[in-house]
Every structure is written in C-alpha cells, then in structure tokens.
Design a protein around this motif. Structure first.
Motif, PDB file in Angstrom:
ATOM      1  N   ASN A   1     -13.298  -8.415   8.277  1.00 48.21           N
ATOM      2  CA  ASN A   1     -14.192  -7.435   7.660  1.00 48.21           C
ATOM      3  C   ASN A   1     -15.538  -8.063   7.315  1.00 48.21           C
ATOM      4  OD1 ASN A   1     -12.187  -5.507   7.857  1.00 48.21           O
ATOM      5  ND2 ASN A   1     -11.565  -5.658   5.714  1.00 48.21           N
TER       6      ASN A   1
ATOM      7  N   GLU B   1     -19.072  -6.649   8.854  1.00 45.46           N
ATOM      8  CA  GLU B   1     -20.189  -6.229   7.992  1.00 45.46           C
ATOM      9  C   GLU B   1     -21.457  -7.012   8.329  1.00 45.46           C
ATOM     10  OE1 GLU B   1     -20.153  -3.629   6.198  1.00 45.46           O
ATOM     11  OE2 GLU B   1     -18.092  -3.313   5.522  1.00 45.46           O
TER      12      GLU B   1
ATOM     13  N   LYS C   1     -25.234  -4.371   3.453  1.00 45.68           N
ATOM     14  CA  LYS C   1     -24.090  -4.775   4.281  1.00 45.68           C
ATOM     15  C   LYS C   1     -23.685  -6.216   3.980  1.00 45.68           C
ATOM     16  CE  LYS C   1     -22.950  -1.274   6.860  1.00 45.68           C
ATOM     17  NZ  LYS C   1     -21.581  -0.759   6.895  1.00 45.68           N
TER      18      LYS C   1
ATOM     19  N   LEU D   1     -21.556  -6.174   1.023  1.00 44.30           N
ATOM     20  CA  LEU D   1     -20.195  -5.768   1.374  1.00 44.30           C
ATOM     21  C   LEU D   1     -19.445  -6.927   2.038  1.00 44.30           C
ATOM     22  CD1 LEU D   1     -20.811  -2.161   2.748  1.00 44.30           C
ATOM     23  CD2 LEU D   1     -19.779  -2.798   0.552  1.00 44.30           C
ATOM     24  N   ALA D   2     -20.162  -7.699   2.853  1.00 45.60           N
ATOM     25  CA  ALA D   2     -19.560  -8.879   3.484  1.00 45.60           C
ATOM     26  C   ALA D   2     -19.159  -9.896   2.416  1.00 45.60           C
ATOM     27  CB  ALA D   2     -20.531  -9.508   4.475  1.00 45.60           C
TER      28      ALA D   2
END
Length: 106
Positions: free
Chosen positions: A19, A23, A42, A45-46
């Motif tokens: 994931n 991202e 992003k 989120l990573a």
C-alpha cells in the motif's frame, strides 16, 4: 510464536508495504501532472501505511526480544524485502515531488 500470529504479522508487512508503494506511485503521477498538494496528501497516506507495516515488524521484533523464536522463512524474507523497498520508494517519491514542485514553480 503461534503460526497464525506469525502469518498475520508477515502478511501485514506485505500488505502495508505494498500500500505504501502504491500510494507513492500515485503521488509521483499527481506531481508529474502538477497536482503537488494532492501528491503530498498521497505521501501522507503512504506514511500512514508505512507506520502500519512497522507495527507488524515490531510485533516480530518484540517477540524475538522476549526470547521467543521467530521462524525465518522465505515468506518472512519476502515481507522484509517489501518493507525495505517501500521505505526506499517513499523516500524517492518525496524527492521527486519536491523536484516537480520546483520545476512547475509551485
């Protein structure tokens, strides 16, 4: 460590590392298209996914630190490889976003 718990930790490493990488790839594409703020979101989120991967890794390290044997398997090695690649990819993606930001003058 119980086999089920070990497998959950290993799969957590693989999933969350994957994931992270996904991202980051999306972040690079966004930056390439001039969407710098979205790219930075992003990356956050990573980072969140990477924290989850680290939790899985920490569970394994804590077990070993308690003197409980952690069986080293090809799957565990594969999971660690995913984690290291995710960290490297995140670092490179962050640098690329900064470069795109400079190029695009934002």
């Amino acid at each position: 460590m119980e086999e089920t718990v070990l497998m959950e930790s290993i799969m957590g490493l693989i999933v969350h590392s994957g994931n992270t990488r996904s991202e980051c790839m999306e972040a690079i594409q966004l930056a390439k298209n001039g969407q710098i703020q979205e790219a930075k979101e992003k990356i956050q989120l990573a980072n969140d996914a990477l924290i989850e991967a680290h939790h899985s890794q920490t569970a394994l390290l804590s077990q070993e630190a308690r003197g409980e044997k952690v069986e080293v398997s090809m799957l565990l090695i594969h999971a660690q490889d995913h984690l290291m690649n995710a960290i490297t990819f995140r670092d490179l993606a962050t640098e690329m976003i900064e470069l795109y930001e400079r190029i695009k003058g934002q």
